[in-house]
Scaffold this motif. Structure first.
Motif, PDB file in Angstrom:
ATOM      1  N   THR A  71       0.823  -1.224   0.000  1.00 15.85           N
ATOM      2  CA  THR A  71       0.000   0.000   0.000  1.00 15.85           C
ATOM      3  C   THR A  71       0.849   1.263   0.000  1.00 15.85           C
ATOM      4  O   THR A  71       0.310   2.364   0.112  1.00 15.85           O
ATOM      5  N   HIS A  72       2.173   1.117  -0.089  1.00 15.62           N
ATOM      6  CA  HIS A  72       3.113   2.253  -0.123  1.00 15.62           C
ATOM      7  C   HIS A  72       2.988   3.133   1.128  1.00 15.62           C
ATOM      8  O   HIS A  72       3.135   4.353   1.056  1.00 15.62           O
ATOM      9  N   LEU A  73       2.756   2.500   2.244  1.00 11.69           N
ATOM     10  CA  LEU A  73       2.593   3.227   3.507  1.00 11.69           C
ATOM     11  C   LEU A  73       3.925   3.836   3.925  1.00 11.69           C
ATOM     12  O   LEU A  73       4.988   3.227   3.777  1.00 11.69           O
ATOM     13  N   GLN A  74       3.843   5.055   4.452  1.00 12.35           N
ATOM     14  CA  GLN A  74       5.037   5.748   4.934  1.00 12.35           C
ATOM     15  C   GLN A  74       4.813   6.185   6.381  1.00 12.35           C
ATOM     16  O   GLN A  74       3.739   6.660   6.737  1.00 12.35           O
ATOM     17  N   PHE A  75       5.858   6.021   7.184  1.00  9.09           N
ATOM     18  CA  PHE A  75       5.787   6.367   8.602  1.00  9.09           C
ATOM     19  C   PHE A  75       7.148   6.921   8.988  1.00  9.09           C
ATOM     20  O   PHE A  75       8.164   6.235   8.833  1.00  9.09           O
ATOM     21  N   VAL A  76       7.187   8.165   9.449  1.00 13.82           N
ATOM     22  CA  VAL A  76       8.460   8.844   9.642  1.00 13.82           C
ATOM     23  C   VAL A  76       8.704   9.142  11.112  1.00 13.82           C
ATOM     24  O   VAL A  76       7.781   9.139  11.931  1.00 13.82           O
ATOM     25  N   GLU A  77       9.972   9.410  11.428  1.00 10.14           N
ATOM     26  CA  GLU A  77      10.355   9.677  12.807  1.00 10.14           C
ATOM     27  C   GLU A  77       9.954  11.081  13.246  1.00 10.14           C
ATOM     28  O   GLU A  77       9.466  11.284  14.353  1.00 10.14           O
ATOM     29  N   PRO A  90       7.618  13.947  11.709  1.00 11.21           N
ATOM     30  CA  PRO A  90       6.739  14.425  10.629  1.00 11.21           C
ATOM     31  C   PRO A  90       6.956  15.893  10.291  1.00 11.21           C
ATOM     32  O   PRO A  90       6.923  16.278   9.111  1.00 11.21           O
ATOM     33  N   GLY A  91       7.151  16.748  11.297  1.00 12.80           N
ATOM     34  CA  GLY A  91       7.310  18.169  11.026  1.00 12.80           C
ATOM     35  C   GLY A  91       8.525  18.476  10.178  1.00 12.80           C
ATOM     36  O   GLY A  91       8.528  19.431   9.391  1.00 12.80           O
ATOM     37  N   LEU A  92       9.576  17.684  10.296  1.00 14.92           N
ATOM     38  CA  LEU A  92      10.815  17.932   9.569  1.00 14.92           C
ATOM     39  C   LEU A  92      10.887  17.152   8.255  1.00 14.92           C
ATOM     40  O   LEU A  92      11.359  17.671   7.236  1.00 14.92           O
ATOM     41  N   GLN A  93      10.396  15.917   8.261  1.00 16.69           N
ATOM     42  CA  GLN A  93      10.619  15.039   7.118  1.00 16.69           C
ATOM     43  C   GLN A  93       9.539  15.133   6.044  1.00 16.69           C
ATOM     44  O   GLN A  93       9.800  14.820   4.887  1.00 16.69           O
ATOM     45  N   ILE A  94       8.310  15.486   6.410  1.00 14.77           N
ATOM     46  CA  ILE A  94       7.243  15.565   5.413  1.00 14.77           C
ATOM     47  C   ILE A  94       7.341  16.905   4.700  1.00 14.77           C
ATOM     48  O   ILE A  94       7.077  17.967   5.266  1.00 14.77           O
ATOM     49  N   VAL A  95       7.722  16.833   3.435  1.00 15.21           N
ATOM     50  CA  VAL A  95       7.911  18.043   2.639  1.00 15.21           C
ATOM     51  C   VAL A  95       6.607  18.500   2.013  1.00 15.21           C
ATOM     52  O   VAL A  95       6.291  19.692   1.975  1.00 15.21           O
ATOM     53  N   SER A  96       5.821  17.553   1.528  1.00 16.97           N
ATOM     54  CA  SER A  96       4.568  17.883   0.846  1.00 16.97           C
ATOM     55  C   SER A  96       3.502  16.892   1.273  1.00 16.97           C
ATOM     56  O   SER A  96       3.716  15.680   1.236  1.00 16.97           O
ATOM     57  N   GLY A  97       2.345  17.429   1.656  1.00 11.58           N
ATOM     58  CA  GLY A  97       1.250  16.574   2.076  1.00 11.58           C
ATOM     59  C   GLY A  97       0.006  17.395   2.324  1.00 11.58           C
ATOM     60  O   GLY A  97       0.019  18.631   2.201  1.00 11.58           O
ATOM     61  N   PRO A  98      -1.118  16.747   2.657  1.00 15.75           N
ATOM     62  CA  PRO A  98      -2.365  17.469   2.917  1.00 15.75           C
ATOM     63  C   PRO A  98      -2.196  18.466   4.058  1.00 15.75           C
ATOM     64  O   PRO A  98      -1.436  18.236   5.000  1.00 15.75           O
ATOM     65  N   GLU A  99      -2.899  19.554   3.995  1.00 14.04           N
ATOM     66  CA  GLU A  99      -2.826  20.573   5.032  1.00 14.04           C
ATOM     67  C   GLU A  99      -3.369  20.021   6.345  1.00 14.04           C
ATOM     68  O   GLU A  99      -4.432  19.403   6.388  1.00 14.04           O
ATOM     69  N   GLY A 100      -2.652  20.254   7.421  1.00 15.58           N
ATOM     70  CA  GLY A 100      -3.077  19.762   8.731  1.00 15.58           C
ATOM     71  C   GLY A 100      -2.900  18.267   8.908  1.00 15.58           C
ATOM     72  O   GLY A 100      -3.560  17.665   9.758  1.00 15.58           O
TER      73      GLY A 100
END
Length: 694
Positions: A283-289, A291-301
């Motif tokens: 399912t191409h799931l992503q889970f990061v350590e 989120p505020g630093l590593q997620i560059v682009s994503g849904p608002e909020g």
């Protein structure tokens, strides 16, 4: 009527069990699985999270390694399960790793394993409950904003349930545990069916996020990251050892039932762990350590949810009832995973107390035949960790699994020596073949778990593992100190092999007096009945007027024994009496001094604050004086009439009152005493050393 405290205790814990009901608390396999295996089963709810978030440090491309990390964890888990199946057959008494290490490697190795397990059990409660709060907080915002409070309340509830007894806690936890297994396997099978049979393209809510690596990881750094990821995923192995510690709680045949439960645990845990990692990749799931630093682009909020919650949304749909069911049972199993520690820690504590490495109180069972002191101790320290680390799983996980892999490794080395010892004497070819097979399994297990331990120490030491190691060292030293204390006391109390105990040459009796009243007269009468060599009444002069009144009353009543007045210029009571007692005994080392101290028996708790304070101070100090015997002479005040002891006993036990108490009217008056000789006034009276002297 029973006191409010007793009524509350009965309400929370239930009626006490008789000791002969212990056999009725033994567990069948269907109940033992959720009791002892819930920790290992529930680890699939946070071990995949730790694998993926650690890999995310190198960016989304590093998720390629997640199936291989999961496969390595599976190999270790199956090896440990196979190894511990040998343990439960060889050592079914419940000592587990501690017993294996003590018998085969020596007591110090056993204490080392025990200290590691005790720390790991506390961390199991803290990590499991914190992870449960995190999963529940993914769908219930209130829980996410009050996670520390919810986690502490969960520990308190688990403590109350376990204090009610082993069978009751197992029955209460069976439904949520089996519900979690069914819902989790159902989600995985449904997702895989939709992908491979229906051809659906499932994409996790985080699949389209653009994430960046925290660091550029290549070469040796990549190898180190993979090792760190593996050590985090190895948290899935915690709890396996609890079954070997809990073999005595199984129904007969104990060893076989424990080994079967271990096999079930390994099979279910491996299936769920592999299924979650596999479905996460599909399912191409992503889970990061971070989120505020590593997620560059994503849904608002965007708020990052746990891996299991994301898979539930992908398979069942966002907002579906099954998603909430999945979140609920996942949170429940994580809360209840702490039950593995609540069953393992008290049993191990009891064994250590029996071997004199922990206070003896850990060996005694409570009203419900559970090891209440161990349960309470575990809960308190788990709450300290939860509050101290603010229920953050990522922080707590760094302290985790060090202890359990210490015990895994030392235990397997001990089992190798166990089989070597038996092979030297065994002559039956079939038995020798079984022993060779078991030794090979334990040898492979020792090598593999030892390698994992080294990896864990290297990759997690600076991240927080040093705290767990320091705690193990402190507990190790403390247990050895407790053992030395008990051994020293045992030597002191051992009677000599030859000769009889030397009888005291003379007994000097001293009755402490504050004024001539009923307690004083009773104390004198009782002291005279013991027929001492000398009998003296002693008072301390802290107020001239009171002392003169006491002397006048003493002469007026024509008391048959002398009254000695000790001056106290600084109005102190304890020190003058101690000096007088010491001077009395100093004349002959073989003489003993018996001090009769009166104490009021009160019926209300607050009355204790108003009476007996001087008596308690004197008693506590006199107990340290060699050759001095302290006798408390009770005087029951009228308020004790409200204490119906027969009714109190019946309320507590629901059985006929114990002891020689009368079945008639409640005990109101003082018990019979020896009558005073003529001229001593009324019988009774124990001098209470209070009045103006308190």
């Amino acid at each position: 009527m029973a006191s409010p405290t007793s009524l509350l205790k009965r309400l929370l814990l239930g009626r006490p069990f008789r000791s002969d009901r212990l056999q009725h608390t033994l567990l069948p396999k269907r109940i033992a699985l959720p009791v002892f295996a819930s920790d290992a089963l529930s680890s699939v709810a946070y071990a995949p999270d730790e694998i993926l978030l650690t890999l995310s440090i190198a960016g989304a491309s590093a998720y390629f390694f997640s199936p291989w990390i999961a496969l390595a964890v599976v190999v270790v888990m199956l090896t440990v399960v196979a190894s511990y199946r040998q343990n439960v057959h060889a050592y079914p008494s419940g000592g587990g790793d501690y017993e294996v290490a003590t018998v085969n490697l020596g007591p110090k190795f056993g204490v080392g394993v025990a200290s590691a397990l005790l720390v790991d059990y506390v961390l199991t409660v803290a990590v499991s409950v914190s992870s449960g709060v995190a999963n529940l907080g993914s769908v219930v915002p209130f829980v996410a904003t009050h996670k520390v409070l919810i986690a502490v309340l969960a520990v308190v509830l688990l403590t109350a349930v376990n204090l009610r007894g082993l069978r009751e806690s197992g029955t209460a936890f069976a439904i949520p545990t089996y519900g979690f297994v069914i819902v989790m396997l159902g989600m995985l099978l449904t997702g895989l069916f939709r992908v491979f049979v229906l051809g659906d393209e499932l994409r996790a809510p985080s699949a389209d996020l653009v994430i960046q690596a925290e660091h550029s990881v290549t070469g040796f750094a990549l190898v180190f990251l993979l090792l760190r990821t593996f050590s985090s995923g190895a948290a899935a192995l915690t709890g396996v050892e609890a079954i070997s510690n809990g073999v005595p709680a199984f129904k007969a045949p104990k060893s076989r039932n424990a080994a079967t439960t271990l096999l079930l645990l390994g099979t279910i845990s491996v299936s769920m762990l592999v299924g979650i990692i596999w479905l996460a990749r599909l399912t191409h799931l992503q889970f990061v350590e971070d989120p505020g630093l590593q997620i560059v682009s994503g849904p608002e909020g965007y708020v990052q949810k746990t891996v299991t919650t994301q898979l539930g949304e992908t398979v069942f749909g966002a907002g579906s009832i099954l998603l909430y069911v999945l979140a609920g049972v996942t949170a429940l199993i994580l809360f209840l995973a702490a039950n593995t520690a609540f069953n393992g820690f008290p049993v191990l504590g009891s064994i250590l107390a029996q071997d004199r490495y922990l206070p003896r109180q850990f060996h005694t069972r409570g009203d419900r035949l559970a090891f209440s002191n161990g349960i309470t101790f575990l809960a308190l320290f788990a709450i300290v960790l939860i509050v101290g680390f603010q229920a953050e799983v990522t922080k707590l996980i760094q302290l985790y699994i060090v202890g359990v892999f210490v015990s895994f490794t030392v235990s397997q080395v001990g089992m190798i020596r166990h089989w070597n010892r038996h092979l030297r004497t065994e002559r039956d070819p079939e038995a020798r073949r079984r022993m060779h097979r078991s030794r090979a399994i334990n040898t492979f297990g020792a090598g593999l778990t030892g390698a994992v331990l080294v990896i864990v120490l290297i990759t997690k030491f600076l991240l927080g593992a040093w705290i767990a190691i320091a705690a193990m060292a402190v507990i190790y030293v403390l247990m050895l100190a407790i053992r030395r204390h008990y051994d020293r006391i045992a030597v002191e109390l051992t009677p000599p092999d030859e000769g009889r105990a030397v009888l005291p040459a003379r007994n000097h009796a001293i009755v402490l007096v504050s004024k001539v009243h009923q307690p004083t007269l009773r104390a004198i009468a009782y002291a005279r009945a013991t027929r001492p060599d000398t009998l003296t009444a002693v008072t301390v002069n802290v107020d001239e007027k009171d002392t003169r009144d006491l002397q006048a009353d003493w002469e007026r009543r024509e008391m048959a024994i002398p009254l000695t007045v000790i001056d106290s210029p600084y109005r102190e009571i304890t020190r003058p009496i101690l000096d007088f007692v010491a001077s009395t005994r100093r004349k002959s080392p073989r003489d003993v001094v018996t001090v009769f101290i009166p104490e009021y028996v009160v019926g209300r708790w607050w009355e204790n604050l108003l009476h007996n304070q001087s008596a308690l101070r004197l008693k506590g100090r006199l107990l340290f004086e060699p050759g001095v015997m302290v006798v408390s002479v009770p005087w029951q005040l009228a308020s004790t009439a409200s204490k119906n002891l027969d009714r109190l006993d019946a309320a507590l036990s629901r059985t006929p009152a114990r002891g020689p108490r009368s079945t008639g009217s409640p005990l109101v008056a003082a018990p019979p005493v020896v009558s005073a000789p003529p001229g001593e006034g009324e019988p009774g009276g124990s001098p209470t050393m209070e009045n103006t002297r308190d």
